[in-house]
Write a protein that holds these residues in place. Structure first.
Motif, PDB file in Angstrom:
ATOM      1  N   VAL A   1       0.046 -35.930   4.811  1.00  0.00           N
ATOM      2  CA  VAL A   1       1.058 -35.042   4.286  1.00  0.00           C
ATOM      3  C   VAL A   1       1.100 -35.006   2.914  1.00  0.00           C
ATOM      4  CG1 VAL A   1       2.447 -35.295   6.418  1.00  0.00           C
ATOM      5  CG2 VAL A   1       2.448 -37.249   4.802  1.00  0.00           C
ATOM      6  N   ALA A   2       0.604 -33.764   2.359  1.00  0.00           N
ATOM      7  CA  ALA A   2       0.570 -33.802   0.898  1.00  0.00           C
ATOM      8  C   ALA A   2       1.986 -33.283   0.216  1.00  0.00           C
ATOM      9  CB  ALA A   2      -0.318 -32.641   0.517  1.00  0.00           C
ATOM     10  N   THR A   3       3.044 -32.959   0.949  1.00  0.00           N
ATOM     11  CA  THR A   3       4.144 -32.727   0.219  1.00  0.00           C
ATOM     12  C   THR A   3       5.258 -33.381   0.910  1.00  0.00           C
ATOM     13  OG1 THR A   3       4.776 -30.660   1.565  1.00  0.00           O
ATOM     14  CG2 THR A   3       3.186 -30.519  -0.267  1.00  0.00           C
ATOM     15  N   ALA A   4       6.435 -33.335   0.406  1.00  0.00           N
ATOM     16  CA  ALA A   4       7.715 -33.783   1.045  1.00  0.00           C
ATOM     17  C   ALA A   4       8.302 -33.152   2.142  1.00  0.00           C
ATOM     18  CB  ALA A   4       8.746 -33.818   0.108  1.00  0.00           C
ATOM     19  N   ASP A   5       7.800 -31.757   2.062  1.00  0.00           N
ATOM     20  CA  ASP A   5       8.332 -30.722   3.234  1.00  0.00           C
ATOM     21  C   ASP A   5       7.347 -31.204   4.657  1.00  0.00           C
ATOM     22  OD1 ASP A   5      10.136 -29.530   2.026  1.00  0.00           O
ATOM     23  OD2 ASP A   5       9.037 -27.940   1.353  1.00  0.00           O
ATOM     24  N   GLU A   6       6.092 -31.455   4.463  1.00  0.00           N
ATOM     25  CA  GLU A   6       5.276 -31.833   5.331  1.00  0.00           C
ATOM     26  C   GLU A   6       5.534 -33.063   6.098  1.00  0.00           C
ATOM     27  OE1 GLU A   6       1.239 -31.894   3.956  1.00  0.00           O
ATOM     28  OE2 GLU A   6       1.108 -29.593   3.762  1.00  0.00           O
ATOM     29  N   LEU A   7       6.076 -34.154   5.253  1.00  0.00           N
ATOM     30  CA  LEU A   7       6.478 -35.375   5.465  1.00  0.00           C
ATOM     31  C   LEU A   7       7.697 -35.053   6.494  1.00  0.00           C
ATOM     32  CD1 LEU A   7       6.127 -38.271   5.830  1.00  0.00           C
ATOM     33  CD2 LEU A   7       7.330 -38.431   3.570  1.00  0.00           C
ATOM     34  N   VAL A   8       8.801 -34.175   6.166  1.00  0.00           N
ATOM     35  CA  VAL A   8       9.990 -34.162   6.896  1.00  0.00           C
ATOM     36  C   VAL A   8       9.424 -33.424   8.034  1.00  0.00           C
ATOM     37  CG1 VAL A   8      12.129 -32.759   6.756  1.00  0.00           C
ATOM     38  CG2 VAL A   8      11.601 -33.909   4.817  1.00  0.00           C
ATOM     39  N   THR A   9       8.639 -32.503   8.340  1.00  0.00           N
ATOM     40  CA  THR A   9       8.328 -31.795   9.431  1.00  0.00           C
ATOM     41  C   THR A   9       7.766 -32.894  10.237  1.00  0.00           C
ATOM     42  OG1 THR A   9       8.200 -29.734   8.102  1.00  0.00           O
ATOM     43  CG2 THR A   9       7.059 -30.011  10.351  1.00  0.00           C
ATOM     44  N   TYR A  10       6.838 -33.628   9.768  1.00  0.00           N
ATOM     45  CA  TYR A  10       6.166 -34.457  10.678  1.00  0.00           C
ATOM     46  C   TYR A  10       6.961 -35.519  11.352  1.00  0.00           C
ATOM     47  CZ  TYR A  10       2.538 -37.571  12.518  1.00  0.00           C
ATOM     48  OH  TYR A  10       1.838 -38.195  13.377  1.00  0.00           O
ATOM     49  N   LEU A  11       8.090 -36.094  10.463  1.00  0.00           N
ATOM     50  CA  LEU A  11       8.578 -37.064  10.925  1.00  0.00           C
ATOM     51  C   LEU A  11       9.889 -36.773  12.027  1.00  0.00           C
ATOM     52  CD1 LEU A  11       9.034 -39.727   7.945  1.00  0.00           C
ATOM     53  CD2 LEU A  11       7.615 -39.811   9.864  1.00  0.00           C
ATOM     54  N   LYS A  12      10.401 -35.423  11.525  1.00  0.00           N
ATOM     55  CA  LYS A  12      11.406 -34.806  12.533  1.00  0.00           C
ATOM     56  C   LYS A  12      10.597 -34.780  13.813  1.00  0.00           C
ATOM     57  CE  LYS A  12      14.761 -33.339   9.517  1.00  0.00           C
ATOM     58  NZ  LYS A  12      15.721 -32.099   8.778  1.00  0.00           N
ATOM     59  N   ASP A  13       9.457 -34.037  13.946  1.00  0.00           N
ATOM     60  CA  ASP A  13       8.522 -33.827  15.029  1.00  0.00           C
ATOM     61  C   ASP A  13       8.410 -34.973  15.929  1.00  0.00           C
ATOM     62  OD1 ASP A  13       8.833 -30.959  14.676  1.00  0.00           O
ATOM     63  OD2 ASP A  13       6.642 -30.867  13.846  1.00  0.00           O
ATOM     64  N   LEU A  14       7.882 -36.149  15.166  1.00  0.00           N
ATOM     65  CA  LEU A  14       7.919 -37.447  15.903  1.00  0.00           C
ATOM     66  C   LEU A  14       9.087 -38.062  16.418  1.00  0.00           C
ATOM     67  CD1 LEU A  14       5.635 -39.766  16.407  1.00  0.00           C
ATOM     68  CD2 LEU A  14       6.532 -40.440  14.072  1.00  0.00           C
ATOM     69  N   LYS A  15      10.111 -37.872  15.907  1.00  0.00           N
ATOM     70  CA  LYS A  15      11.578 -38.379  16.524  1.00  0.00           C
ATOM     71  C   LYS A  15      11.902 -37.690  17.510  1.00  0.00           C
ATOM     72  CE  LYS A  15      13.852 -39.955  12.074  1.00  0.00           C
ATOM     73  NZ  LYS A  15      15.082 -39.987  11.411  1.00  0.00           N
ATOM     74  N   ARG A  16      11.597 -36.297  17.789  1.00  0.00           N
ATOM     75  CA  ARG A  16      11.862 -35.681  18.991  1.00  0.00           C
ATOM     76  C   ARG A  16      10.912 -36.034  20.144  1.00  0.00           C
ATOM     77  NH1 ARG A  16      13.355 -31.710  15.249  1.00  0.00           N
ATOM     78  NH2 ARG A  16      11.114 -30.687  15.053  1.00  0.00           N
ATOM     79  N   GLN A  17       9.945 -36.881  19.983  1.00  0.00           N
ATOM     80  CA  GLN A  17       8.910 -37.022  21.031  1.00  0.00           C
ATOM     81  C   GLN A  17       9.465 -38.207  21.865  1.00  0.00           C
ATOM     82  OE1 GLN A  17       4.959 -37.716  19.613  1.00  0.00           O
ATOM     83  NE2 GLN A  17       4.996 -35.939  18.229  1.00  0.00           N
ATOM     84  N   PRO A  18       9.176 -38.251  23.166  1.00  0.00           N
ATOM     85  CA  PRO A  18       9.518 -39.553  23.949  1.00  0.00           C
ATOM     86  C   PRO A  18       8.906 -40.689  23.211  1.00  0.00           C
ATOM     87  CG  PRO A  18       8.265 -38.013  25.444  1.00  0.00           C
ATOM     88  CD  PRO A  18       8.432 -37.227  23.922  1.00  0.00           C
ATOM     89  N   GLY A  19       9.695 -41.712  23.481  1.00  0.00           N
ATOM     90  CA  GLY A  19       8.915 -43.136  23.136  1.00  0.00           C
ATOM     91  C   GLY A  19      10.059 -44.057  22.560  1.00  0.00           C
ATOM     92  N   LYS A  20       9.471 -45.149  21.954  1.00  0.00           N
ATOM     93  CA  LYS A  20      10.331 -46.355  21.774  1.00  0.00           C
ATOM     94  C   LYS A  20      10.780 -46.007  20.245  1.00  0.00           C
ATOM     95  CE  LYS A  20       8.893 -49.639  24.964  1.00  0.00           C
ATOM     96  NZ  LYS A  20       8.668 -51.017  25.217  1.00  0.00           N
ATOM     97  N   ASN A  21      11.363 -46.854  19.620  1.00  0.00           N
ATOM     98  CA  ASN A  21      11.846 -46.890  18.266  1.00  0.00           C
ATOM     99  C   ASN A  21      10.623 -46.505  17.363  1.00  0.00           C
ATOM    100  OD1 ASN A  21      14.677 -47.237  18.338  1.00  0.00           O
ATOM    101  ND2 ASN A  21      14.215 -49.156  19.187  1.00  0.00           N
TER     102      ASN A  21
END
Length: 164
Positions: free
Chosen positions: A62-82
């Motif tokens: 993730v080269a930019t802050a925007d890419e990091l935000v997008t990736y982590l928000k998408d990850l949080k929406r996925q099923p799974g644990k903490n």
């Protein structure tokens, strides 16, 4: 588990060996087992450095802050644990400054040493609500907070439950 590349390399050098050699206490062995089986997402700005091979590890560029935000928000929406952020300080400062942390578990060790502040890149004050504390026989104190705006969100009963 989210981790920066430099911290990951330190972990990849220690945890597999600790598990194979049965090094340390029973608690250390439990942690070694977990560290060797958890899914690890290793964040890098460039992807220029190949990672030391370790089980269930994926490099995330993730080269930019925007890419990091997008990736982590998408990850949080996925099923799974903490999702557990394990460091290092540069990566943690980036995630904190972007307001992407839902809970804080601070472990205060009975030692004073130099180091980078995880909060140096936060431009505003953010209120936290105390959820709990725990002290350990070795003098370490755990302090658990949530951002005030997340105070009513469901959460695990303890840090150990989160890692289970």
């Amino acid at each position: 588990m989210l981790v920066g590349r430099t911290t990951y390399e330190e972990m990849a050098a220690y945890w597999p060996r600790a598990l194979a050699e049965r090094a340390g206490t029973e608690t250390n062995q439990i942690m070694a087992e977990r560290m060797n089986t958890y899914r690890k997402l290793v964040f890098s700005r460039s992807g220029d450095h190949p990672l030391t091979e370790s089980a269930d590890t994926e490099q995330v560029v993730v080269a930019t802050a925007d890419e990091l935000v997008t990736y982590l928000k998408d990850l949080k929406r996925q099923p799974g644990k903490n999702i557990h952020l394990s460091g290092g300080s540069s990566f943690a400062r980036s995630v904190l400054s972007l307001g992407l942390v839902d809970e804080f578990y601070f472990f205060v060790y009975p030692v004073v040493s130099p180091g980078a502040s995880w909060f140096s890149e936060i431009s505003d004050q953010r209120g936290l609500e105390l959820v709990g504390t725990e002290s350990y026989g070795n003098g370490v104190v755990e302090v658990h907070y949530v951002p005030r705006e997340r105070a009513d969100a469901p959460r695990p009963d303890s840090f150990t439950d989160m890692l289970a």
